[in-house]
Each structure stands twice: as C-alpha cells, then as structure tokens.
Design a protein around this motif. Structure first.
Motif, PDB file in Angstrom:
ATOM      1  N   PRO A   9      14.270   5.124  -5.313  1.00  0.00           N
ATOM      2  CA  PRO A   9      13.795   3.944  -6.044  1.00  0.00           C
ATOM      3  C   PRO A   9      12.295   4.019  -6.301  1.00  0.00           C
ATOM      4  O   PRO A   9      11.568   4.755  -5.639  1.00  0.00           O
ATOM      5  N   SER A  10      11.854   3.234  -7.256  1.00  0.00           N
ATOM      6  CA  SER A  10      10.433   3.205  -7.617  1.00  0.00           C
ATOM      7  C   SER A  10       9.691   2.231  -6.707  1.00  0.00           C
ATOM      8  O   SER A  10      10.068   1.056  -6.592  1.00  0.00           O
ATOM      9  N   ILE A  53       4.623   3.533   0.556  1.00  0.00           N
ATOM     10  CA  ILE A  53       4.093   2.890  -0.652  1.00  0.00           C
ATOM     11  C   ILE A  53       2.639   3.315  -0.811  1.00  0.00           C
ATOM     12  O   ILE A  53       1.763   2.872  -0.060  1.00  0.00           O
ATOM     13  N   THR A  54       2.384   4.168  -1.770  1.00  0.00           N
ATOM     14  CA  THR A  54       1.031   4.664  -2.002  1.00  0.00           C
ATOM     15  C   THR A  54       0.189   3.591  -2.680  1.00  0.00           C
ATOM     16  O   THR A  54       0.642   2.933  -3.613  1.00  0.00           O
ATOM     17  N   ILE A  55      -1.023   3.432  -2.199  1.00  0.00           N
ATOM     18  CA  ILE A  55      -1.930   2.429  -2.760  1.00  0.00           C
ATOM     19  C   ILE A  55      -2.590   3.021  -3.995  1.00  0.00           C
ATOM     20  O   ILE A  55      -3.471   3.883  -3.899  1.00  0.00           O
ATOM     21  N   ILE A  56      -2.157   2.583  -5.160  1.00  0.00           N
ATOM     22  CA  ILE A  56      -2.735   3.035  -6.421  1.00  0.00           C
ATOM     23  C   ILE A  56      -3.174   1.815  -7.223  1.00  0.00           C
ATOM     24  O   ILE A  56      -2.800   0.679  -6.917  1.00  0.00           O
ATOM     25  N   ALA A  70       2.672  -3.638   1.573  1.00  0.00           N
ATOM     26  CA  ALA A  70       2.392  -4.531   0.447  1.00  0.00           C
ATOM     27  C   ALA A  70       2.797  -5.957   0.793  1.00  0.00           C
ATOM     28  O   ALA A  70       3.866  -6.187   1.381  1.00  0.00           O
ATOM     29  N   PHE A  71       1.939  -6.905   0.406  1.00  0.00           N
ATOM     30  CA  PHE A  71       2.198  -8.328   0.613  1.00  0.00           C
ATOM     31  C   PHE A  71       1.863  -9.072  -0.672  1.00  0.00           C
ATOM     32  O   PHE A  71       1.126  -8.566  -1.521  1.00  0.00           O
ATOM     33  N   PRO A  72       2.362 -10.289  -0.821  1.00  0.00           N
ATOM     34  CA  PRO A  72       2.007 -11.073  -2.012  1.00  0.00           C
ATOM     35  C   PRO A  72       0.510 -11.335  -2.070  1.00  0.00           C
ATOM     36  O   PRO A  72      -0.204 -11.256  -1.067  1.00  0.00           O
ATOM     37  N   ARG A  73       0.038 -11.655  -3.244  1.00  0.00           N
ATOM     38  CA  ARG A  73      -1.373 -11.954  -3.445  1.00  0.00           C
ATOM     39  C   ARG A  73      -1.835 -13.072  -2.508  1.00  0.00           C
ATOM     40  O   ARG A  73      -1.127 -14.060  -2.310  1.00  0.00           O
TER      41      ARG A  73
END
Length: 903
Positions: free
Chosen positions: A513-514, A534-537, A765-768
């Motif tokens: 999956p993406s 999850i790479t931070i880009i 990753a988390f929501p803003r």
C-alpha cells in the motif's frame, strides 16, 4: 455729520451682527442620552462615574464656557427591547449623542438608526470586534476592541506552548464574534480552537452542566471563557462540582471576571474558592496621579468598587465635552430637522415621524474622532480604524482572596512583566510573565491536554506490506508485530498517561500500500495515527504532523558486485592509464630539462651520446626513490629538481596509500558507481512498489518512467538483479537503506554502490496539531538516550552478515584531474628555466664570439652557420669554450699588431 454717523453705524453693525450670530450658536444646554441598566454590575458603576464626570465638566471654566452639559439617563431594566426603544426616544428630542447601549447585540440595531439620523453612538461596553466603522459610521467604541483582548489570549497560549483550546461563550453576536476573533488570532500562532462550546444567552444550571461534561470529555484542558456577567460565576461553580478546577486544567477568562472582582470585592468565600488559579484579563489603565485622585474620590461617592467601566464612562463624558467645544468653535449649530423618509410614516401609532435628524451630526462626529486627550484610562485618541491607540491589558492570576498581576500585554510589545508606559524608565529583563499558581494549587505549567476518556481507542493504521517482516508484519491471526510496532509501543509506555489504541492493518497483504494514502486517510479521520515505515517527505508533512524520526534511512543504489582478487598486475590499479602515461612522460621531460641545464658545465651529464642518454634516463627515474647519484650544479637545475621532487613526493604518497587499501581490504567491483551512472545510461531501474521512490526518481532526478520497474519483495529484488537488463531484469535497485541492509544481510553478490543521495527518516504520523505527536517525539528521544531504541533495533534488524559484509566497493582509481595542478606547476618551472637558460647562452655566445653572433664585416655568414656555431657553443664544455675564446683573441691581437708595423 449725518453721513459720518451713518457710516459708523454701517461699520459697527456688521461685526455686531456676526458676534450675535456666534453667541446665539451656543445653546444654554446640550443634551446627551445615556442608556444602560442601572442595577446591573457595570450599570451601578457607570451611573456614579457619569454623574461625577458631568459635575466636573460643568464646573470646569476651561470647557463649554456658558453651555451646560446635561446627560439624561434611561434605565433599560435588563430588557433588550428597552435597550433599543430608549435610544429611539432620545432621538425624538434634541439629543446630540447617546452613550450606550450596554450590550453589543442591541448596539447593532441602534447603530443602524443612528447612522440614518446622524446621531453619534458612543459605547465602552459594546466591544464586538465586527462592528466596523464602514458598516456603522456613527458608532464609536470608547473602549478597547475585543480583537485585542483575543490577541492577548493567543499570545498567552503560545507562550506556554499549548496548541489547542476550548472556547465557552454565549450564543449571541457578542459571544460568537469574539470567539471567531480568538480563532483567527490563534491560527496566526499555529494554534486552534478544538471545541466551541456555546451556551444560550441566559443558560440554566442544567445547560451549563451538560456543556461542561462535554468539555471534560475533550482532549484539551485549556478553557477560554468569553462569558456574560450573568452566568460566568455560575459556570465556575458547576466546574468546581464536576472536579474541573483541579490540577491539569487551565481557565482563561476575558475581562468580565476582572470586572466582577473589581466591582464586588471582596467576593464571597465560596465564589473566590471556585475561581482559584484562573487567569483573567483587564484593560490596563496607567497609575497616574489623576487616576489616584479619582480613586480616592470614588470611595466617598459610593460603596461599589471601581471597575475599568467606570473609568471609561468618566473619560467618555469628557471626550464628548471636548468634542462639543470643538464643534462650537468650528461654527457648529445644534439644530434638527425631519427625515423625508420618516415623514411618510405620519399617522401611525408608533410616531416614527417624530425622529429627528441632527443637522450637524457629521461635523460633530469629526470633532469626536479628532479628540486627543489624556484621561483616567490613558490617552484617548482614535486611529484610522477608530480604535483607541495603544491597547494594553493586565494579566491577572486569582490567588487567595484576591488576585496578582503576573504581567501585561500590549499590541506592539506583546507580553511583558513591565507595562508599556514604563518600559523606557524601567530596566526590562525580557521576562514575559511571572510564575502562576494554577488550579489545584500547583506552580507547574499544565501540559494543556489529556487523552480523551470517552472509551474510544485510537485507530492506528499500519501498512500491510509484502516485504521485510522484520519492519512490520501482519500475522495470519491478525497480530501485528515488527520493529516499528515495538518502537511505538515502547514510546507510549513512557508517556505519563494511558493511551488506549488498536492496530489496524492498511492494505490487502499482497500489494504494497501507499504510505502517502495512509497519511491522507489520517487527515480525513479514518485513522488517528500511522505507524510503520512511513518516510518523512515534503508531500506528507503538508498533510500531517510527524514525530521525531526514529530511523535514519536515505535512498541508496544496490547492484551486482564481484570480488576483485589479487593478481600479478594489482600494483597498476591505483592509477588510471592516463595517469600512468602522464607520470612517465613527466619523468622523461624533467630528466631532459635537467640534462639541458647541466650539460655545459656538469661532467656527470657529459660524454658519449649513449652514456648521456643512459645517465639522463637513470637520473629522471631514480628521483622516484630519491636515490639519484648525480648532483646538480646550476641554480636553475636545482630549482627545477626541488619542484619535481615535491611532485614525486605527493604522487608516491598517494600511490602507496591507494595500493595499501587495495591489497588489504576486500574490493568489490561494479560497472555502476552510483545514482549518477543510472542517470547517464538507459538501463532499467527497480524500485519498491507503492513507495515514494518512483516519484522521486521521475520528478527530482528526471529519470523516464519507462525505465522504472516496480518490485514487491526481496525475492523479486534478487531475481531482477540476477537476470540483469539483458534478461528482462534491472541494472540496479533504488530503495531505502534500512530495507537494503536487510536485503544484503544474506546476499553477498550484491552491494551498495555510490553514496546515499537523500536524507530521510521514518516517523509516526498524527493529525495536524495533535499534541500526542509532541509527547511521542519526546518519548522517542528518551528511548534513544536510555539505549532501548538500540536494543529494539538489534532484536529485529540485526542479522548475520555474509562473508563480504565488510568489503568495500572498488576504490576509485587516482585520476589525472587530482594531480594536474602539480604537473602544471612543474611544467611551468621547466619552461621558465629553459627560457632563462637560453637567454644566458645567447648572451655568453655574443660576448665570446661577437663576429659569429653579428656576422663578419669582411665576409657574410649564413644564418644556418651561425645556428650551428651557437649549438656547438652550447654543447661545448664551458672551460674549453673560454680557453678557445682567449686564444682567438690573442691571435687577433697579434695579427693586428703585425699589420700596424708593416704600415
């Protein structure tokens, strides 16, 4: 005499008539209306302050002269309808201005009518920030706009590092517009209102209880109350009963609370206990002598406490008095006329036709806006937006039976422990606020949020990949394990609060999956967080917040490699063929130059041609080991030799170092040297399916997408690399270092070529604006510091290396471009030495053989003969040339003497 008397009468009549007109323009009294509720919290203060101001104005000889200022007050009795009708009643009489109404909701209605009738409305309590002068040109706010109060709250929230607040307000124009301004100011600080809790304008205790229960279930513990005097204290009473005035909560109140404290002080013990630790704002008024005298006088006027509303009421009356004086001085006249539109309503029971238009209303409005005076509240002057200049607020902290001023806020200077008007006269340390005693009697700054206790578990999305199980793996029984999961669990265990969560697989387990799609689903609320590789880009950081990277993993190139074994010609590897050729040629050239410079006067470089050639060859190459036996005697030769020996030293050292590396370390060879090689050729390139690598290769490195081959698993990597481009495979694979290291742990025939060409990392990753992202980042750093991160990494990612794991990709051979500067310096030295030597030889030749150099007078010598003579002179040993030259001169002298005797 009759004509003289007539002229005198005419001359004096005109100015007397004008003077009569000016005097008649000043009425004996000017009427101003005032509309407020007498028995309200601020109404009791307004009434006393207004009466005191009228008394002072009429007693002052410096203003209004013979005109009396008369303020007619009407009580609205807590009735909104009366707040609208009473100002209309004033507009039926000759009233030049109206002070009030008390609330912003009714001020809007009255301001519309005032605009039509050109009667200025002045209010110091209707602070709705949306009442703009463009919409209400005859509405003037004589107190600070709530916009600045909300800016002060936003600065406080930012100062303590909080990100989200809950706003409680009354559901009317005043409450809604004030909270909307708060949201705008918080957004400028990258903060936000997470929950807007609205109450009816007159809520019951049941309404407040239901609302606070919802607030208690939210994550944020920063609560801003933009309340009414009617229900504000009741809300704190309910919050105390619900346990919401305890440790961890932060309560920030707008200026309504400071008004209650100033007016009704001392408050009942139960009330003061309910607001312990609350932060409140109050409009700042400078501690001037004028204010101190008024405060002392206030104690003799009433038993009611003096709030800022009383100070603004007093200054508003004086502002109107000064504007009236300016209005009269400009020739203004108090006159009223009927409105043509309202005249059509004659005969109705409402008698709207009785409303009158103030003829000088526009001029009077300009006089009000031009006032610039110092009052009890400071400078009373309006800017272009019709706001009072220099807005400033006191920041109060309720402690014990009263409060303590912990700082100040000004529009231009922000937070400070020193008022803006005292900055220049007081040494300022730069401190923002003093320490605060928070609810629960603690001085520790609250974190500002807790995990919501609503029974719901966080849905953590985990990519279900068909690749390395060590990173993240979804078992057949639904259990999710792996390195990323262990790091996330260990980080949550370090948090000072419990975080219930459930891991949810994202993907079908067959296709990768993406991760970008997973991050997008977090923004839509499908998942509460994302855990995995999850790479931070840049693209993803625009959608969500990421934690501190827990794995550094840039992109690398992996390609087939072969081991370079030792061979008979291994000593030739350090230099490229071009480097070998130039180096050998340099030895010969330098040897030839030294021979030219030494041949004439150095016996070591003389003799038969064969001997000279062998000597020159031996000399040039023996300098490689600094073992040359021949010595140089000329200065030019020594200079050239010193420069050459320095070049030889550098070349020799570089060769030795490179050869040592080649012979002592296993060398791996690959035709691909890195990402640059892949960009230059047209071979197919493999990449992990569903990864960001494809977009990076296409958009950043401009590699055509037709060359890219998606691969799903380490097994596909292996097969594609073994097949190569000729059999439908790939020349190399581009992937993240973490995955490549796992792939190479048991595959010795492949290796990383070139350097890592991106610097990325894996993060959660988390929501803003999620505060959980900040706390998890701190936990990740703690894991790194205490060694737990390395232990988790060793558990999952440490594998037995193959025998060539310590090998290195073939060291780059030393090329000419690394040494061309040395060769250029040496070449220039040789050329200059030869040039100087040639000039010296020509000069000596001309001195010793002038007839050969210049040609005989008696006979002509051809140029070839002269060149042959010069070359013979150069080859001839210097001592022989000098002897032959002296004998020639002796013979010439003898012949000259003999001929003279014959004559």
């Amino acid at each position: 005499m009759k004509w003289v008397l007539l002229m005198l009468v005419v001359c004096y009549a005109v100015p007397l008539h004008g003077l009569t007109k000016i005097v008649s323009a000043r009425p004996k009294a000017v009427n101003i209306g005032a509309v407020f509720t007498f028995n309200s919290l601020i109404g009791k203060v307004i009434k006393v302050a207004t009466d005191a101001a009228v008394e002072d104005v009429n007693a002052s000889p410096s203003i209004l002269n013979t005109t009396t200022l008369r303020i007619i007050m009407h009580d609205t009795k807590f009735n909104g309808f009366m707040s609208i009708m009473e100002p209309l009643h004033f507009m039926e009489s000759e009233t030049v201005a109206i002070i009030g109404p008390q609330r912003s909701t009714t001020a809007r209605v009255v301001a519309h009518v005032a605009t039509e009738l050109k009667v200025p409305i002045l209010s110091f309590s209707a602070t709705d920030p949306t009442m703009s002068p463009l919409q209400f040109p005859f509405f003037i706010r004589t107190a600070h706009n709530d916009l600045f109060q909300m800016a002060a709250i936003a600065d406080i929230v930012q100062f303590y590092g909080w990100r989200e607040v809950v706003a409680i307000y009354g559901d009317d124009d005043y409450g809604r517009n004030g909270v909307a301004s708060l949201g705008d100011r918080l957004a400028e600080k990258r903060c936000r209102i997470s929950y807007k809790a609205a109450l009816p304008p007159r809520p019951t205790r049941e309404n407040i209880t239901d609302l606070l229960i919802k607030v208690a279930l939210s994550e944020s513990r920063i609560i801003v109350i933009h309340a009414s005097f009617i229900w504000g204290l009741e809300l704190f009473n309910v919050a105390q009963n619900l346990g919401m005035m305890s440790t961890g909560y932060v309560w920030i109140a707008t200026n309504w609370l400071s008004t209650i404290i100033d007016t009704d002080s001392p408050l009942p013990l139960d009330t003061i206990n309910n607001i312990q630790g609350v932060i409140a704002l109050r409009p700042h008024t400078p501690n001037s002598i004028m204010k101190q005298n008024f405060v002392q006088r206030w104690r003799n006027l009433t038993h009611v406490g003096l709030s800022t509303y009383g100070l603004y009421a007093y200054d508003t009356v004086w502002l109107l008095a000064q504007a009236i004086e300016d209005f009269f001085q400009k020739g203004g006249n108090v006159s009223f006329s009927k409105n043509p539109i309202l005249s059509e309503l004659v005969g109705g029971n409402l008698h709207l036709d009785a409303l009158k238009v103030f003829d000088g209303g526009k001029m009077f409005l300009e006089s009000i806006l031009q006032v610039d005076r110092i009052g009890l509240t400071g400078r009373m002057k309006f800017n272009r937006d019709r706001n009072l200049v220099n807005p400033e607020f006191d920041v109060l902290n309720v402690i014990g039976t009263g409060y303590r001023t912990i700082g100040y806020w000004s529009n231009h200077l922000g937070l400070s422990v020193v008022p803006a008007d005292e900055r220049q006269s007081t040494s300022f340390s730069g401190q923002k606020l003093h320490s605060v005693v928070w609810p629960g009697q603690t001085t520790k700054v609250p974190r500002g949020w807790v995990f919501s206790n609503n029974g719901r578990h966080l849905r953590i999305g985990v990519p279900n990949r068909y690749r390395s199980e060590e990173v993240v793996s979804v078992k057949s029984n639904g259990m999710i394990t792996g390195f990323c999961v262990d790091v996330f669990t260990a980080a949550l265990n370090l948090l000072p609060y419990a975080v219930p969560f459930e891991l949810v697989a994202f993907g079908n387990g067959h296709d990768n999956p993406s991760n970008s799609e997973l991050v997008r689903l977090i923004t839509t609320g499908v998942y509460d967080a994302g855990v995995g590789d999850i790479t931070i880009i840049t693209e993803r950081t625009k959608m969500a917040d990421f934690t501190q990277p827990y794995v550094e993993s840039g992109l690398v190139v992996v390609a087939p490699v072969r081991k370079l074994g030792s061979s008979a010609m291994a000593f030739l590897r350090p230099f490229t063929p071009q480097m070998w050729l130039i180096t050998a040629a340099s030895f010969l050239i330098v040897g030839a130059v030294i021979w030219c410079l030494e041949h004439k006067h150095n016996d070591a470089f003389r003799g038969p041609p064969c001997r000279q050639f062998i000597t020159t060859f031996w000399f040039s190459f023996s300098t490689l080991f600094f073992s040359h036996r021949e010595t140089t005697t000329s200065s030019l030769g020594r200079i050239v030799l010193i420069i050459w020996l320095f070049v030889v030293l550098i070349i020799n050292s570089s060769y030795t170092a490179s050869l040592t590396s080649i012979l002592t370390v296993h060398q791996l060879s690959s035709p691909i040297k890195g990402i640059e090689t892949l960009q230059a050729n047209h071979d197919p390139i493999g990449y992990p399916k569903g990864s960001f690598v494809r977009d990076y290769l296409v958009h950043e490195l401009n590699i055509h997408e037709s060359r890219l081959v998606p691969l799903s698993s380490p097994e596909e990597y292996d097969k594609a690399l073994r097949d190569g481009p000729g059999k439908g495979g790939v020349a190399a694979v581009v992937d993240e270092r973490a995955y490549i290291e796992l792939f190479l742990s048991n595959r010795c025939e492949f290796g990383i070529v070139g350097k890592e060409f991106t610097k990325n990392g894996w993060g959660f990753a988390f929501p803003r604006n999620s505060p959980l992202a900040v706390d998890v980042s701190a936990a990740i750093l703690q894991l790194s510091e205490n060694g737990d991160m390395q232990r988790i990494r060793d558990k999952w990612l440490l594998r037995k290396a193959c025998s060539l794991q310590g090998a290195e990709i073939e060291v780059d051979r030393l090329e000419l471009k690394s040494f061309w500067g040395l060769f250029v310096v040496c070449g220039v030295a040789c050329i200059l030495a030869l040039a100087v030597y040639t000039v010296l030889m020509i000069r000596q030749f001309g001195q010793q053989y002038p007839e050969e150099a210049e040609g005989s007078i008696r006979r002509r010598i051809s140029p070839s003969a002269r060149i042959h003579s010069f070359l013979s002179f150069v080859k001839e040993k210097e001592e022989d040339a000098r002897g032959r030259s002296s004998r020639g001169r002796q013979l010439e002298d003898i012949s000259v003497n003999g001929s003279s005797r014959c004559n």
